[in-house]
Enzyme design. Structure first.
Site, PDB file in Angstrom:
ATOM      1  CB  SER A 156      -5.957  -1.860   0.832  1.00  0.00           C
ATOM      2  OG  SER A 156      -6.539  -2.991   1.406  1.00  0.00           O
ATOM      3  CG  ASP A 357      -0.882  -3.940   6.614  1.00  0.00           C
ATOM      4  OD1 ASP A 357      -1.894  -4.202   7.305  1.00  0.00           O
ATOM      5  OD2 ASP A 357      -0.899  -3.896   5.372  1.00  0.00           O
ATOM      6  CG  HIS A 417      -3.774  -1.614   5.437  1.00  0.00           C
ATOM      7  ND1 HIS A 417      -3.230  -2.638   4.691  1.00  0.00           N
ATOM      8  CD2 HIS A 417      -4.900  -1.232   4.772  1.00  0.00           C
ATOM      9  CE1 HIS A 417      -3.999  -2.868   3.635  1.00  0.00           C
ATOM     10  NE2 HIS A 417      -5.017  -2.032   3.663  1.00  0.00           N
TER      11      HIS A 417
END
Length: 439
Positions: A156, A357, A417
């Site tokens: 991220s 994601d 994610h």
């Protein structure tokens, strides 16, 4: 910095009590003062492989996202460390393939802390500078790691930080100010080009039947507002409009989970009492859920007692909201140019992304890769991807990948994610491939 080197305490829950048991893996942890009033916490696990000594395996530094999330907490206990949040051994810990250095960064994340409000990082340059101070001290005190291959893996916003840190580390090594064998950076579901992610949200959700025509029109219009702000380099406004776009998506999709579109577990947002309401909502949606009660209780209870060096005034994750808000002006800035510089400098760059994601969907990642100015991009693009299987006898495709020279891309199937949490075996296989280990 006075790190401790101990046999870890493997806590095995037994009813309401617990017993302590030693494991074979070694650990060390400590603080580094990276600036005045700014202290960063790190936690090292030596590799625990049945046939190889840690000196035969690489060192991986793991960086979490947010900004403000804790690698020593979330990445460690929810994704790749030796134990899960129930303190049970994890079958897919990356310690099988490498030693792991978790770092709580930027300052204020996890157990890292600032003594003064002016000490929080506000941009990527400060984040990278702080990390170089920590790494210089780490490799100086842990000389046994200086010659081992060193990789930075991330997730991220941690990917955006990794890009900036990797470039400065590469420069520092060539300048002779840090001694380490830097071997590559891996960018997982990474916030490299926020705009490309936002622009792909509508098409991705529409293609997966999570938006209808009207919803697609609304999301596309909101994304265009974000694009206009980014093009004008009004990044603070872009962040505000980004929050608005997310709300429009939630309204049109019955609260889709931004971290895995197949799971209905979107965070429950409290009505914030804050002047910058959109920032508080963003924090609640993207950072606060990483400090959920069970993990917070673990870190502020048994783990704090084990570590013994956490100041009484420091609560794990207690400054994470402040970290997030201080970085708000930097949040929507792209760093595609930094990835370009890494590639031109012949630094190994790996991109990996979870199929499910949304927040950093694969379509958006592919979009910014196409914008790279790297001279060898065309040759990379012409490569045909190859299917990957968790083990030779598997029949189900676990991922696809392709690579050319020092750029590689992994498409991880059935992962959101948090790739290692969703597909632990495939993530571990990828680690071995990236670090050039035989199966």
């Amino acid at each position: 910095m006075e790190p401790r080197l101990l046999l870890p305490l493997l806590l095995l829950a037994l009813g309401s009590g617990a017993i302590l048991k030693q494991s074979e893996s070694k650990e060390a942890w400590g603080y580094v003062q990276v600036r005045n009033n700014a202290h960063m916490f790190w936690w090292l696990y030596y590799a625990n492989n049945p046939t190889k000594n840690f000196t035969e395996l690489p060192l991986i530094m793991w960086l979490q996202g947010g900004p403000g999330a804790s690698g020593c907490g979330f990445g460690n206990f929810e994704e790749i460390g030796p134990l899960n949040t129930k303190l049970k051994p994890r079958n897919t810990t990356w310690l099988q393939a490498a030693s792991i250095l978790f770092v709580d960064n930027p300052v204020g994340s996890g157990f890292s802390y600032a003594n003064d409000s002016s000490a929080f990082a506000k941009d990527l340059a400060t984040v990278a500078s702080d990390m170089l101070v920590l790494l210089k001290e780490f490799f100086k005190s842990k000389a046994e790691f200086q010659t081992l291959p060193f990789y930075i893996f991330s997730e991220s916003y941690g990917g955006k930080m990794t890009a900036g840190i990797a470039l400065e580390l590469h420069k520092a090594i060539h300048a002779g100010s840090i001694k380490c064998n830097f071997s590559g950076a891996a960018l997982g579901d990474s916030w490299i080009s926020p705009l490309d992610s936002v622009l792909s949200w509508g098409p991705y959700l529409y293609s997966t039947s999570l938006l209808d025509d009207k919803g697609l029109t609304e999301v596309t219009a909101a994304a265009k507002e974000v694009m206009d702000a980014v093009n004008k380099k009004d990044y603070a406004l872009a962040t505000q409009l980004w929050s608005k776009t997310e709300e429009i998506i939630e309204q049109n999709t019955d609260g889709v989970n931004f971290y895995n579109i197949l799971t209905k577990q979107a965070p429950t947002l409290k009505e914030p009492e804050h002047e910058a309401i959109y920032l508080m909502r963003l924090y609640q949606r993207h950072v606060e859920h990483l400090h959920k009660d069970q993990l917070s209780d673990l870190m502020n209870g048994p783990i704090r007692k084990k570590l013994k060096i956490i100041p009484d005034s420091v609560k794990w994750g207690g400054q994470s909201e402040t970290v997030f808000t201080n970085m708000a002006g930097d949040f929507m800035k792209p760093v595609i140019d930094i990835v370009d510089q890494l590639l031109v400098a012949n630094v190994n760059v790996t991109i990996y992304n979870g199929q499910l994601d949304l927040i950093v969907d694969t379509m958006g990642q592919e979009a910014w890769v196409r914008k790279l100015k790297w001279p060898k991009l065309e040759q990379f693009s012409q490569q045909k991807w190859k299917a990957l299987y968790v083990r030779p006898e598997s029949t189900e495709t676990a991922a696809f990948y392709k690579s050319y020279e020092n750029l590689a891309f992994y498409w991880i199937l059935r992962a959101g994610h948090m790739v290692p949490a969703d597909q632990g075996e495939m993530a571990l296989k990828m680690v071995r491939m990236v670090t050039q280990q035989k199966p």
